[in-house]
Motif scaffolding. Structure first.
Motif, PDB file in Angstrom:
ATOM      1  N   THR A   1       0.860  -1.178   0.000  1.00  0.00           N
ATOM      2  CA  THR A   1       0.000   0.000   0.000  1.00  0.00           C
ATOM      3  C   THR A   1       0.896   1.227   0.000  1.00  0.00           C
ATOM      4  O   THR A   1       2.129   1.121   0.083  1.00  0.00           O
ATOM      5  N   LYS A   2       0.290   2.387  -0.035  1.00  0.00           N
ATOM      6  CA  LYS A   2       1.072   3.626   0.012  1.00  0.00           C
ATOM      7  C   LYS A   2       1.851   3.736   1.319  1.00  0.00           C
ATOM      8  O   LYS A   2       2.935   4.325   1.352  1.00  0.00           O
TER       9      LYS A   2
ATOM     10  N   GLU B   1       5.001   1.424   1.291  1.00  0.00           N
ATOM     11  CA  GLU B   1       6.033   2.072   0.467  1.00  0.00           C
ATOM     12  C   GLU B   1       6.635   3.271   1.175  1.00  0.00           C
ATOM     13  O   GLU B   1       7.849   3.475   1.157  1.00  0.00           O
ATOM     14  N   LEU B   2       5.787   4.068   1.813  1.00  0.00           N
ATOM     15  CA  LEU B   2       6.254   5.271   2.510  1.00  0.00           C
ATOM     16  C   LEU B   2       7.195   4.939   3.658  1.00  0.00           C
ATOM     17  O   LEU B   2       8.227   5.591   3.846  1.00  0.00           O
TER      18      LEU B   2
ATOM     19  N   PRO C   1      -1.849   9.583   2.772  1.00  0.00           N
ATOM     20  CA  PRO C   1      -2.417   8.308   3.215  1.00  0.00           C
ATOM     21  C   PRO C   1      -3.035   8.392   4.613  1.00  0.00           C
ATOM     22  O   PRO C   1      -2.561   9.133   5.481  1.00  0.00           O
TER      23      PRO C   1
ATOM     24  N   GLN D   1      -4.869   3.113   4.229  1.00  0.00           N
ATOM     25  CA  GLN D   1      -3.740   2.445   3.591  1.00  0.00           C
ATOM     26  C   GLN D   1      -2.970   1.554   4.570  1.00  0.00           C
ATOM     27  O   GLN D   1      -1.997   0.901   4.195  1.00  0.00           O
TER      28      GLN D   1
END
Length: 312
Positions: A3-4, A7-8, A164, A186
């Motif tokens: 999900t975002k 990744e973040l 997010p 997210q």
């Protein structure tokens, strides 16, 4: 589960452990991070030296990303805000106030800033201030809470911000994880479920009280003074309710709870201490490792997601 948020934050699963006072220390944070989530050290009211020691111990216990939760009303908040920069902490979550005064310093240090909040207005404000994401925390959570439920709050915030959203409150298994993602989140932030983990340095009496709790066993105290707190019913909450009904001042009520959370978490006094816990307490049937909790949550969510696709 990409999900975002995964990744973040560079994590495997979209699961974040709550920064619970007296509970979220380096052992729990490292265990959650090692299991693929994001562990957090809860700074609470601890001074600089204590939090620094916790961060260094977490670094020794995991090579995965972990974060620090900063309670902005703490008298040590400013020194902890600088400490996370000095220590190269990757993620900061905040509560009990606005992190705007520290935002520039944290962003320049490359820290991901994620405020915990309970309203759409605050989510918009934090996005304008430069937050990387927000935790939308519903009133099902344990500890200090807002008024909106997770089911109502998460989609309303997800609809108005571009950053997010992480859902918190009432999430204990894969059903909650999948539901949160369906609402527009997210990731999820999980607190109470991780208290009943093998790695949580919490008195066994506290964990056993969670396991024995029923669905109706939590109560909210402090509404009369605008400081609602959700915890499990016991002698302390009954006395608090009695004094609250008599119109006692906020200071008198605070005196009753002074040191009560530590008493429950560290000494195991679940009768007269404050046993902060969310409404999902009734769903906890056993103590498991953080890895087991996370793996089971993800597997259940993935299985349910596959089944759901057959409905359409």
């Amino acid at each position: 589960m990409k999900t975002k948020i995964t990744e973040l934050l560079d994590i495997k699963y979209p699961i974040i452990q709550g920064g619970m006072a007296w509970v979220a220390e380096h052992n729990l944070a490292a265990a959650v991070s090692n299991a693929g989530g994001l562990g957090l050290i809860g700074a609470a009211n601890a001074p600089y030296e204590v939090v620094k020691d916790e961060i260094e111990k977490a670094k020794a216990a995991t090579d995965k990303p972990f974060g620090v939760n900063i309670m902005l009303l703490s008298p040590h908040a400013e020194s902890i805000a600088k400490l996370v920069v000095e220590e190269g902490v990757k993620v900061v979550t905040t509560g009990a106030g606005s992190p705007e005064k520290y935002m520039k310093m944290w962003k320049e240090a490359g820290i991901k800033v994620i405020p915990v909040l309970a309203s759409v207005a605050l989510a918009r404000r934090m996005e304008r201030a430069g937050a990387d994401a927000v935790v939308a925390e519903g009133c099902e959570s344990g500890g200090h809470i807002g008024e909106s439920t997770t089911m109502a709050l998460v989609p309303q915030i997800a609809d108005v911000v571009k950053i997010p959203v992480i859902a918190a409150g009432g999430i204990a298994d894969g059903r909650g994880l999948l539901a949160a993602l369906s609402l527009g989140a997210q990731a999820v932030q999980v607190g109470t479920r991780f208290v009943a983990s093998k790695e949580a340095v919490v008195h066994e009496a506290y964990k056993n009280r969670l396991i024995s709790a029923k669905d109706i066993d939590t109560v909210v105290t402090g509404r009369s003074h605008g400081h609602p707190v959700r915890c499990l019913r016991n002698n302390m909450t009954r006395e608090y309710a009695r004094l609250e009904s008599e119109g006692k001042s906020f200071e008198e009520l605070e005196y009753l709870t002074l040191g009560a959370l530590r008493k429950a978490v560290q000494e195991g006094d679940v009768v007269n201490g404050t046993v902060m816990a969310g409404q999902i307490s009734g769903m906890i049937a056993q103590v498991q490792t953080c890895s087991e909790i996370i793996e089971n949550m993800v597997a259940q969510a993935q299985k349910l997601a596959g089944s759901a696709m057959q409905w359409f």
